[in-house]
Design a protein around this motif. Structure first.
Motif, short mmCIF file in Angstrom:
data_model
loop_
_atom_site.label_atom_id
_atom_site.label_comp_id
_atom_site.label_asym_id
_atom_site.label_seq_id
_atom_site.Cartn_x
_atom_site.Cartn_y
_atom_site.Cartn_z
N GLU A 258 12.08 4.16 12.65
CA GLU A 258 13.30 4.94 12.61
C GLU A 258 13.91 5.06 13.99
O GLU A 258 15.13 4.99 14.15
N LEU B 154 6.31 4.51 10.67
CA LEU B 154 7.60 4.91 10.11
C LEU B 154 8.50 5.49 11.18
O LEU B 154 9.68 5.15 11.28
N ASN B 155 7.93 6.35 11.98
CA ASN B 155 8.74 7.01 13.00
C ASN B 155 9.23 6.01 14.04
O ASN B 155 10.37 6.07 14.48
N ARG C 84 0.85 -1.20 0.00
CA ARG C 84 0.00 0.00 0.00
C ARG C 84 0.88 1.24 0.00
O ARG C 84 1.72 1.40 0.85
N LYS C 85 0.64 2.09 -0.97
CA LYS C 85 1.45 3.28 -1.06
C LYS C 85 0.81 4.48 -0.37
O LYS C 85 1.43 5.50 -0.22
N THR C 86 -0.44 4.35 -0.05
CA THR C 86 -1.11 5.47 0.62
C THR C 86 -0.93 5.36 2.11
O THR C 86 -0.63 4.30 2.64
N GLY C 87 -1.13 6.45 2.80
CA GLY C 87 -0.90 6.41 4.24
C GLY C 87 -1.83 7.32 5.00
O GLY C 87 -2.38 8.27 4.46
N ASN C 88 -1.99 7.01 6.23
CA ASN C 88 -2.70 7.89 7.14
C ASN C 88 -1.77 8.13 8.33
O ASN C 88 -0.61 7.76 8.29
N SER C 89 -2.29 8.70 9.37
CA SER C 89 -1.40 9.01 10.50
C SER C 89 -0.78 7.75 11.12
O SER C 89 0.31 7.79 11.66
N VAL D 225 2.49 7.13 9.50
CA VAL D 225 3.52 8.03 9.99
C VAL D 225 4.09 7.50 11.30
O VAL D 225 5.30 7.42 11.49
#
Lengths: 393, 393
Positions: free
Chosen positions: A20, A16-17, A5-10, A13
DNA sequence: ACTGTTAGTTAAACTTACTAACAAAGTTAT
DNA sequence: ATAACTTTGTTAGTAAGTTTAACTAACAGT
C-alpha cells in the motif's frame, strides 16, 4: 489452479502495508512519509520503517525536500521506475517489433527486424534473443533487472497454457512456446494474441483510459474483439471470448464448418474486397479498402456508396449485439475501422441510438501500431504488480 | 465508491484467519480443530483460540467425537446454520412469494399471497412486512437474527442504487424502494430484477452448479439474460448487460425507438404469438406457445413446423452471438424455452456446432419457480459472507 | 502394560503495528 | 531576535496476534 493462501500472520500484514505504501508513492509521484501515513492510516513510525526497507531494496528513493507547510520540510520519496525492466515483442506480418520499458511502461529502447519468410520457429526464437540482448545494452539495463517479456502475435494463442496453435508468421505451430522462451531467456514470458494486447494498450494508454468496461473491435484479415469488464480483461471459459467473427451477421451460408465465421466471411477486409470486386478495379498493396470505397463514393460511384453503407450497417449490427450483451461504456474501433469517415461514424451512432437503449461512447483507436507493444509491456506489468516486486527484492 | 482499506494490522490477520477457519468448517461440514490446522497451515493453538471464540459467538458448535485415526478422538465442529436467517421475496405477476432461509440457503418457511390489482406501492410494502413477520414466527427465528432480505421483481431495477424505475406488478415506479424497505424492516434489503435472481438461483443450486461462465437465457414477455463470468454476476457499465432483446436478430424495422428490441419484438412469447395467429386459432390462458406449436406440428401442420423452425433458428442466432462474444461453458434455457422438445434442442445444438467453434453445454432450467426465491436468498447470502457475520457477532 | 500416534492445551518467543514522547527543522507573531 | 507553534521524522515501550516447543489427554495395537 493455485489457491491463494487466505490465512495470514504478521508477515502478511507487513507485505500488505508495504504494498500500500508503494502504491501511494506510485500514485502521487512524489510524496513524504508523513503524507503516506495520513493517506494509509498507518502510523508514522510504521511508514518510516517500511519506507526505509524499501529504500534499502532499491524500490524507493529520497529525491529532495518539499515545501514546508508550517513546519519541518518533508523529505520527498519517489518510486524507482528504473529498478526493473520489461521487454515487449510484437510480430506483425513479417516484422518483429521489440522494446524495453521501465516500470512506468515508458519505452527506453526499441528495435525492429524483418523476419525471413517463410518463418522458421527456431530461428525466430534466436531473433528474439538477439533483439533482447541489444535492447538491454541500448537501455543500459542488466539481464538481472528484467522482470519478463510479453509477446504478441497474430494467430491462435492459449495464454493460459502458454501455447500457440496456429501462427504462420512466426513459424510456431502447436508448440508450448512460452516454456521454450522462458527456458531460453531465463525470465517469465507471456504469450498472447495481438488483438488482446492492442486492447490492453488502448485501455491503459490510449482512448480507453478512465473507463472500466471497454470493447475493442478489430477488423482486419479477420474480425475479433478484446473485452475488458469491470477493469479486467475477460477471456471466456476457453479463451474464446471476443471471437465476434462468428456472430450470425450477414447472409448465412450452410456447411461452413470450421474456418471463418459468418460475420467475418463477409465483413472482414478480405470479405469486403470480394464484395467490392466489381467496384474497385484493382487495389494496390498497403492501401485501405474503406478509404478507397470512400474516395469512389465521393467521386460519385453509387455502387461504392451502397457497399459502404452495407458494410457500415453490418458492422453496426455487430456493435449492437455487443452492446446488448455487455453494456460497455466505450467501444473502440480499430484496424480497418479507423478509416471510417466522420459521416460514417455519425451514421453508425444514429443507428445504434435507434436500436439499443444504452449506446456506449464510440472512439477510434489512437495508438496505431504502438498499441500492441504497449499492451505487451503492460501484460507483464500486470503479472508483476508491486506485490511481486517486493517478494523479489 | 468506498475503497476497502488495503492496510492491515493484527486485527486484520485475525479476521482473515477466522474467516478461513469458518470457510473450512462450512466446506467440510464436520471437521476437527486438528484438521483445520492442517488445511489452513495455521498452528493448532491458533486454530483452537479462533474456534473457541467462534463457539462463544454462536457461529460454531461442537457436535461429538469423530473416529480415532490411531490416537485421541477428534472433537468435531459444525457450522451453526441457524445462527442467522435470511428472507427472500419474489413478485410474480400478481402473487408475492416469500421465504425464510437459514445460512445454508435452505428454506425454513414459505408463504404466498395474492396482491390486490392494480397494485398499490404502500400496500405492497405492508404485505411484505406482514409476510415477514409470519415467516419469522413460523420458522422460530427472531428479528435480531435476520440478516437481510432479497426482493426480486419483474421490471427495471437499478440494484446499485436500490431503485426501481418501472414495475407495474408492485406499483413501484421511479422509487428508492430499497431505502424505504430498509427503513420499514430494519434490515438491509437487496432489490433486483427477477431474471437476475433466477440466474443466480440456477447458478448456485440448479444446473449451473460447478460452472463459472454461465449465461441464463430467458424468453417470456420479453427476452433477457443473466450473465455470470468468472463466477461473478456481470451487470455492465450501466446495469444493462444481458439485455439481449436488443440484438439485431430478425427482420429489422425502422424507427422503433425506445420500446422493445428487434429480437424481442419478434421472438419473445408475444412476438411468436403474433406470428402464430394464422396457425394457432386461439391460445388458452396459461398454456405455452411452443408446446402448442409442437402439438400442431406433430399433428401434421406444416405452418406450425415452419414457424417452430424459424423460432428455433432465430433463438439459435441469439445463442451464437452470445457464445461468440462471451464463450460461456454453459447456456441455461429458461422461460418459454424449457418447452423446446428434445428434437428442437438437438437441432439448435447442431446449428451452433456448425456456426461457432466452442459450443457451450445447453441445459434447460430445472428449478422452475423456485429459482427466483433461491436467488433472492443467495443474493443476501453473498452480500453477507462469513466475513460480515464475524463482524456482527 | 508398553509403545507409538493423534488431539488439544499451555507457556514462552517472535513479529508487527501502535502510542507516547521527543528531536529536528521549519514558520509566524511579538 | 526570540518565543510559540507546526510539521516531519525517530526512538522506546506496549499491545495483539501467531508460532514453536513442550506437555497432557486419549486411544490403538501388540
Amino acid at each position: 489452479m493455485r489457491v491463494p493462501r487466505k490465512t495470514g500472520n504478521s508477515k502478511l500484514v507487513k507485505k500488505l502495508n508495504k504494498e500500500e505504501v508503494l502504491q501511494q508513492v506510485i500514485q502521487h509521484g512524489q510524496i513524504s512519509r508523513a503524507d503516506i501515513s495520513k493517506q494509509t492510516q498507518l502510523s508514522r513510525p510504521c511508514v518510516s520503517a517500511l519506507v526505509d526497507e524499501m529504500i534499502q531494496e532499491g524500490l524507493l528513493q529520497e529525491v529532495g525536500m518539499g515545501d514546508s507547510r508550517g513546519g519541518r520540510k518533508p523529505i520527498l520519496l519517489e518510486y524507482n521506475y528504473q529498478a526493473y525492466a520489461i521487454a515487449g515483442a510484437i510480430f506483425e506480418g513479417s516484422t518483429l517489433d521489440m522494446t524495453i520499458a521501465n516500470l512506468k511502461g515508458e519505452f527506453m529502447a526499441r528495435c525492429r527486424k524483418r523476419l525471413d519468410q517463410p518463418a522458421n520457429g527456431e530461428r525466430v526464437i534466436e531473433d528474439l534473443v538477439a533483439g533482447l540482448t541489444r535492447l538491454l545494452a541500448d537501455s543500459g539495463m542488466s539481464h538481472d533487472q528484467l522482470l519478463g517479456m510479453g509477446v504478441g502475435l497474430q494467430g491462435v494463442t492459449q495464454r493460459g497454457q502458454g501455447t500457440v496453435s496456429f501462427s504462420p508468421s512466426t513459424g510456431w505451430m502447436d508448440s508450448p512456446i512460452q516454456e521454450a522462451l522462458e527456458a531460453r531467456l531465463g525470465v517469465p514470458v507471456i504469450i498472447d494474441n495481438d488483438v488482446n494486447l492492442m486492447t490492453l494498450g488502448e485501455y491503459v494508454r490510449g482512448v480507453g483510459v478512465g473507463h472500466s468496461h471497454v470493447v475493442y473491435m478489430y477488423v482486419g484479415t479477420g474480425i475479433g474483439a478484446g473485452v475488458i469488464l469491470d477493469g479486467q480483461f475477460y477471456r471466456g471459459s476457453r479463451e474464446a471470448a471476443g471471437e465476434i467473427g462468428f456472430m450470425m451477421i450477414g447472409p448465412e451460408q450452410h456447411r461452413r464448418n470450421g474456418a471463418s465465421g459468418v460475420f467475418e466471411t463477409h465483413y472482414s477486409v478480405p470479405g469486403i474486397m470480394q464484395q467490392a470486386e466489381g467496384v474497385l478495379s484493382d487495389l494496390q498493396e498497403g492501401s485501405s479498402v474503406i478509404e478507397e470505397l470512400i474516395l469512389h463514393a465521393r467521386a460519385g460511384s453509387v455502387q461504392a456508396q451502397t457497399l459502404l453503407d452495407d458494410v457500415y450497417r453490418h458492422w453496426a449490427y455487430g456493435m449492437a449485439n455487443i452492446v446488448s450483451i455487455l453494456n460497455p461504456e466505450l467501444l473502440i474501433l480499430s484496424g480497418e475501422m479507423v478509416h471510417i469517415d466522420d459521416e460514417g461514424v455519425k451514421k453508425i451512432q444514429e443507428w445504434l441510438t435507434e436500436w439499443v437503449p444504452k449506446v456506449p461512447c464510440l472512439k477510434k483507436a489512437t495508438l496505431g501500431e504502438q498499441a500492441g507493444l504497449i499492451g505487451a509491456v503492460h501484460s507483464v506489468l500486470e503479472a508483476f504488480p508491486s506485490t511481486r516486486l517486493l517478494d523479489k527484492a
